[in-house]
Design an enzyme around this catalytic site. Structure first.
Site, PDB file in Angstrom:
ATOM      1  N   ALA A   1     -15.059  10.497   7.578  1.00  0.00           N
ATOM      2  CA  ALA A   1     -14.174  10.829   8.690  1.00  0.00           C
ATOM      3  C   ALA A   1     -13.942  12.334   8.786  1.00  0.00           C
ATOM      4  O   ALA A   1     -14.014  12.918   9.869  1.00  0.00           O
ATOM      5  CB  ALA A   1     -12.840  10.093   8.547  1.00  0.00           C
TER       6      ALA A   1
ATOM      7  N   CYS B   1     -20.710   2.797   0.439  1.00  0.00           N
ATOM      8  CA  CYS B   1     -21.208   1.418   0.539  1.00  0.00           C
ATOM      9  C   CYS B   1     -22.540   1.244  -0.175  1.00  0.00           C
ATOM     10  O   CYS B   1     -22.911   0.125  -0.540  1.00  0.00           O
ATOM     11  CB  CYS B   1     -21.369   1.024   2.010  1.00  0.00           C
ATOM     12  SG  CYS B   1     -19.839   1.094   2.964  1.00  0.00           S
TER      13      CYS B   1
ATOM     14  N   ASP C   1     -10.412   5.704   5.884  1.00  0.00           N
ATOM     15  CA  ASP C   1      -9.788   4.668   5.065  1.00  0.00           C
ATOM     16  C   ASP C   1      -8.303   4.900   4.811  1.00  0.00           C
ATOM     17  O   ASP C   1      -7.649   4.042   4.205  1.00  0.00           O
ATOM     18  CB  ASP C   1     -10.501   4.576   3.708  1.00  0.00           C
ATOM     19  CG  ASP C   1     -11.926   4.073   3.825  1.00  0.00           C
ATOM     20  OD1 ASP C   1     -12.332   3.699   4.942  1.00  0.00           O
ATOM     21  OD2 ASP C   1     -12.634   4.059   2.795  1.00  0.00           O
TER      22      ASP C   1
ATOM     23  N   TRP D   1     -31.671 -23.290  20.553  1.00  0.00           N
ATOM     24  CA  TRP D   1     -30.229 -23.064  20.627  1.00  0.00           C
ATOM     25  C   TRP D   1     -29.848 -22.245  19.390  1.00  0.00           C
ATOM     26  O   TRP D   1     -29.898 -22.744  18.268  1.00  0.00           O
ATOM     27  CB  TRP D   1     -29.452 -24.377  20.629  1.00  0.00           C
ATOM     28  CG  TRP D   1     -29.419 -25.048  21.970  1.00  0.00           C
ATOM     29  CD1 TRP D   1     -30.247 -26.025  22.421  1.00  0.00           C
ATOM     30  CD2 TRP D   1     -28.502 -24.759  23.026  1.00  0.00           C
ATOM     31  NE1 TRP D   1     -29.919 -26.372  23.700  1.00  0.00           N
ATOM     32  CE2 TRP D   1     -28.839 -25.616  24.105  1.00  0.00           C
ATOM     33  CE3 TRP D   1     -27.434 -23.878  23.183  1.00  0.00           C
ATOM     34  CZ2 TRP D   1     -28.158 -25.615  25.312  1.00  0.00           C
ATOM     35  CZ3 TRP D   1     -26.742 -23.883  24.386  1.00  0.00           C
ATOM     36  CH2 TRP D   1     -27.106 -24.729  25.436  1.00  0.00           C
TER      37      TRP D   1
END
Length: 466
Positions: free
Chosen positions: A22, A55, A297, A448
């Site tokens: 960030a 991660c 975070d 499907w």
């Protein structure tokens, strides 16, 4: 301490606290929009690395990623080449909101100095939960949050002769670290306080993960509370104790989760929420403070499904936060509306994914709902490599609004959760989902798709009032 030196500068100064996703995304975006003559950028990072993938640490420890540096997106030198004054091994220890300045400590020399700001970004991240237990700080006990943590764990694994590992906690990090240790040849026991691993899933779906972990040779201990970490005569960890058993350990990994790293912000009087994260507006400006932003975070975010604030520490959110903050600091305008709680992981070849609400989340939000679970395959059943998957879907009773989806299956299962994440973000009903125009060919899906099969079954449950 140098705490009174006058600073000479022209233009505005942006100070960034925290040098990972960030913080450095915000700094980089602000630099794209405003040149060095318009905006000076000073960033502080207390560790040895910037802009890295936390991660990816379990995959580095387990050997899937061969080198640590592959987890680094941008080095300090690369940031500095873009006219960002990045100060490594420097920890901000005080924020003076009234004086618009921060006090930082050089962790190698111990010297401290004040740096003033016109705009401040707080991106202090999260810290691993370390329970207050005897022996938790003993050598051989590791949390895993930073590259420094990962290197310390690898050093222990290399130096330790024994091959017994205990992982405390069975969330994402605990499960991924258990697999990493198996890959390195350890006998692994996972001690989990919950009914099943992966508390981000409902227990019936977590049971599928439990079986897969046992299939890897991992010993699962559920419904167990750790009471102490036993140490030997040399002070190193030797066992993990619960109320009724002890599990031998040459190394212990704490995978209990993380908390927002907001002590610095709280000490400065900035607002935090019930989960301990900073509170911001949609532009990620800290509430009540015109020139302070926060992201990653260390903040709480709006859950678009329940309408409640949550703490969800993920690199995807942190990078988006940084881009939005950088745009706002740089003179533009951007907002972060919220999240639906999407996450994906794996145990060996078992893929685990969720988005939206679990049953207990829906209960907490006061929602009435129906649940359905279906079994399907990742490809047409006759096509080679078709693998089983289980899909669980929650829908609001009466309205049919999609509330959540959980998926556990083999190759091709996990990323199907993205279909549900988009549907949740759009506020779709399960009936609307049944006519989604999804891609089909036998190598990729049954005619499907499993998501659509679950949606059709959910429509029937809503209509019947089940």
């Amino acid at each position: 301490m140098n705490m009174s030196r006058a600073e000479e500068r022209s233009g505005e100064r942006l100070v960034v606290v925290g040098g990972d996703a960030a913080g450095m995304s915000a700094a980089s975006q602000a630099r794209r929009l405003r040149g060095p003559g318009e905006l000076e950028i000073v960033a502080f990072e207390r560790g040895h690395f910037t802009s890295f993938s936390a991660c990816g640490i379990p995959y580095w420890v387990g050997g899937d990623v061969p080198e640590r540096d592959r987890l680094i997106a941008r080095t300090p030198e690369e940031h500095r080449a873009r006219d960002i004054d990045l100060r490594m091994r420097t920890e901000v220890v005080d924020i003076d909101v009234e004086g618009s300045r921060v006090r930082a400590r050089d962790l190698d020399s111990g010297t401290e100095s004040w740096t003033s700001y016109d705009k401040l970004v707080i991106a202090t991240g999260a810290r691993p939960i370390r329970p207050d237990l005897p022996g938790v700080d003993a050598p051989g006990v590791h949390g895993v949050q930073t590259l420094d943590d990962g290197q310390a764990l690898l050093d222990t694994l290399t130096a330790t002769r024994g091959r017994r590992a205990v992982v405390v906690g069975a969330g994402y990090i605990g499960v991924e670290m258990a697999e990493a240790l198996i890959n390195r040849g350890y006998e692994v026991t996972v001690v989990n306080r919950g009914r099943e691993p992966m508390s981000t899933l409902d227990p019936d779906m977590g049971r599928l993960v439990h079986k897969a972990m046992e299939g890897l040779g991992i010993t699962m201990v559920d419904d167990a509370e750790v009471t102490a970490l036993r140490t030997g005569d040399d002070g190193r960890v030797r066992a993990v104790a619960t109320d009724d058993a002890e599990y031998p350990a040459d190394v212990v990994v704490l995978g209990i989760g993380v908390r927002p790293e907001t002590e610095l912000a709280k000490a400065a009087g900035l607002p935090v929420g019930d989960h301990g994260g900073l509170l911001t507006d949609l532009a990620l400006r800290v509430r009540g403070h015109e020139n302070i932003w926060a992201g990653g975070d260390c903040v709480e975010v709006l859950d678009l499904v329940s309408g409640h604030l949550r703490h969800i520490p993920l690199g995807t959110h942190a990078n988006k936060h940084g881009q939005i903050i950088g745009a706002n600091v740089g003179g533009g305008y951007a907002t972060f509306p919220g999240v639906v709680g999407t996450a994906v992981s794996k145990v060996c070849d078992l893929e685990i994914a969720r988005t939206g609400l679990r049953e207990k989340d829906a209960d907490r939000a006061g929602l009435q709902y129906v649940t359905v679970t279906i079994e399907s395959t990742s490809r047409a059943g006759y096509y080679p490599g078709a693998a089983p998957m289980t899909v669980k879907m929650l829908a609001e009773r009466r309205t049919g609004r999609l509330l959540g989806v959980q998926i556990v299956g083999r190759e091709g299962a996990g990323k199907r959760v993205d279909i549900a994440a988009v549907a949740l973000t759009a506020g779709m009903t399960v009936e609307q989902m049944t006519v989604l125009d999804l891609g089909y060919a036998p190598p990729f899906s049954p005619v499907w798709d499993p998501i659509l099969v679950a949606a059709r079954k959910a429509v029937a449950a809503v209509r019947s009032g089940a």
